[in-house]
Enzyme design. Structure first.
Site, PDB file in Angstrom:
ATOM      1  CG  HIS A  20       5.352   1.449  -2.835  1.00 21.74           C
ATOM      2  ND1 HIS A  20       5.085   0.145  -2.491  1.00 21.74           N
ATOM      3  CD2 HIS A  20       4.354   2.185  -2.303  1.00 21.74           C
ATOM      4  CE1 HIS A  20       3.982   0.098  -1.775  1.00 21.74           C
ATOM      5  NE2 HIS A  20       3.512   1.326  -1.649  1.00 21.74           N
ATOM      6  CG  ASP A  22       0.288   3.016  -2.362  1.00 16.37           C
ATOM      7  OD1 ASP A  22      -0.015   1.807  -2.316  1.00 16.37           O
ATOM      8  OD2 ASP A  22       1.148   3.529  -1.622  1.00 16.37           O
ATOM      9  CD  GLU A 123       2.523  -0.610   1.034  1.00 16.69           C
ATOM     10  OE1 GLU A 123       3.295   0.168   1.604  1.00 16.69           O
ATOM     11  OE2 GLU A 123       1.581  -0.220   0.307  1.00 16.69           O
ATOM     12  CG  HIS A 150       0.965  -1.368   5.367  1.00 11.08           C
ATOM     13  ND1 HIS A 150      -0.017  -0.553   5.879  1.00 11.08           N
ATOM     14  CD2 HIS A 150       1.660  -0.614   4.478  1.00 11.08           C
ATOM     15  CE1 HIS A 150       0.076   0.643   5.318  1.00 11.08           C
ATOM     16  NE2 HIS A 150       1.087   0.639   4.459  1.00 11.08           N
ATOM     17  CG  HIS A 191       5.557  -0.486   5.535  1.00  7.35           C
ATOM     18  ND1 HIS A 191       4.919   0.487   6.281  1.00  7.35           N
ATOM     19  CD2 HIS A 191       5.320  -0.166   4.233  1.00  7.35           C
ATOM     20  CE1 HIS A 191       4.327   1.346   5.470  1.00  7.35           C
ATOM     21  NE2 HIS A 191       4.568   0.991   4.223  1.00  7.35           N
ATOM     22  CG  HIS A 212       7.686   2.467  -0.002  1.00  2.00           C
ATOM     23  ND1 HIS A 212       7.566   1.092   0.014  1.00  2.00           N
ATOM     24  CD2 HIS A 212       6.620   2.931   0.715  1.00  2.00           C
ATOM     25  CE1 HIS A 212       6.485   0.751   0.702  1.00  2.00           C
ATOM     26  NE2 HIS A 212       5.903   1.851   1.148  1.00  2.00           N
ATOM     27  CG  ASP A 320       4.438   5.663  -0.445  1.00  2.23           C
ATOM     28  OD1 ASP A 320       3.579   4.978  -1.027  1.00  2.23           O
ATOM     29  OD2 ASP A 320       4.441   5.831   0.793  1.00  2.23           O
TER      30      ASP A 320
END
Length: 392
Positions: A20, A22, A123, A150, A191, A212, A320
């Protein structure tokens, strides 16, 4: 040879598959997808955790790029398509460094060519707007996992950080899992609420991932994985990819983060804002409220526990990066993975076990999902179920 030298040597043969990152969202927030304004062929230390030189330094061989959009953002499907477009443009812009990857075989081919396999993960189930047709479209565009929620619930699944509503997965949520199995899209349980984790494990016929997440027994945060769920991974065949986010790995950081998030909201900002304006507010708060510091050792503690509970065949890494304001000392950006591998070597982890952690487990899990998909596609048509027909 030092442990760090050994770690770098190992990563040359078995590089990191990171679950993961971003970067696409950071590029949206910082430069509205103007890739020339953040040329990742050069160091972007002042703005990002991620660029190509530091990915190379960190021994990364495959990256699941998150095509994340905030769950409170209107037009989530459109925004997700823009995120996918961003990843595709990155791959096109840096073809000597990044290789498009859809399968386990693609990952191995990228490794053989010396490029970084680039995969995508959506995500949050809000990205499909309660539509299995949209789910299939995301798969057709290259998305190979979807995180079911999420930070907020979706209509068919409960998030770890929202008030329970569905009690885990609804009937439509279970159908989403089954359709993901049929497609070959990995079910990502980061999540989601623990009830959703358990319901998904009951519903799935393919391995799941946590792209993650860390261990709740080590840091009691609802985003982390309870031991009873970790214990189910061997039977499922899936994997948990440890994250580096301090508020998920260091107990002392949990309370501090609540206060820091409240401070962001008091300034009229989203608590996940990592733009320059947001980071200025974060840093001002940190000056007057010293932040508890996570380290490489903190993350290794989670991996030690997760290995004991789930077994070495079911672990991976999902840092992350560029999705968190703060990182542990020694894991400051994507160049830091060798420091974690060196720490694990010092703790007695064997090189074969580390090869599983960094590369082999992730390739195996994606390949297993592909095997399940081939079987299901031969016997099951695409689902035409709707949330109205199943959940009322």
């Amino acid at each position: 040879m030092t442990s760090l030298d050994e770690a770098r040597s190992l990563l040359r043969e078995f590089p990191v598959v990171d679950g993961h990152n971003d970067l696409p969202w950071a590029l949206r927030e910082q430069v509205a997808y103007d890739l020339a304004a953040r040329d990742i062929a050069a160091h972007q230390n002042a703005h990002l955790h991620t660029d190509l030189p530091r990915l190379r330094e960190g021994g990364v061989g495959a990256q699941f790029w998150s095509v994340y959009v905030r769950s409170d953002l209107p037009g989530a499907v459109t925004a997700t398509l823009e995120q996918i477009d961003c990843v595709r443009r990155l791959i096109e812009q840096y073809p000597d460094e990044l290789a498009p990857a859809l399968t386990a075989a693609d990952m191995e081919a990228a490794r053989a060519s010396g490029r970084i396999a680039s995969l995508m993960g959506a995500e949050g189930g809000h990205s499909i707007d309660n539509s299995l047709g949209t789910l299939r479209s995301l798969y057709a565009l290259g998305v190979r996992y979807m995180t079911l929620t999420h930070n907020d619930n979706v209509d068919w699944a409960d998030s770890a950080t929202d008030e329970p509503k569905a009690g885990g997965l609804s009937a439509f949520g279970r159908e989403v899992v089954r359709e993901m199995n049929r497609l070959g899209m990995l079910v990502d349980l980061s999540h989601v609420a623990a009830t959703t984790m358990r319901d998904a494990l009951d519903a799935t016929s393919a391995p799941v991932i946590f792209s993650h997440s860390s261990a709740r027994a080590v840091c009691d945060h609802p985003r982390n994985i309870p031991d009873d769920v970790l214990e189910r991974l061997p039977a499922n065949g899936g994997m948990a990819m440890v994250t580096f986010v301090p508020k998920f790995v260091l107990q002392a950081a949990v309370d501090w983060t609540v206060a820091a998030d409240d401070n962001m909201r008091a300034h009229g900002l989203h608590h996940l804002d990592t733009t320059e304006e947001g980071m200025k507010v974060h840093r001002a708060f940190e000056e007057s409220h010293p932040r508890p510091i996570a380290t490489v050792s903190t993350v290794a503690d989670h991996l030690d526990h997760m290995r004991e509970v789930a077994g070495i065949d079911h672990l991976g890494i999902g840092g992350d990066y560029d999705g968190t304001a703060f990182t542990p000392d020694g894991l400051n950006d994507v160049s830091g993975y060798p420091n974690l591998i060196a720490e694990l070597l010092d703790r007695g982890w064997s090189k074969p076990d580390l090869a599983k952690l960094t590369w082999q487990n992730a390739v195996r899990v994606l390949g297993a999902a592909e095997d399940v998909s081939r079987e299901l596609r031969a016997t099951r048509p695409a689902s035409t179920a709707t949330i109205e027909s199943l959940d009322g």
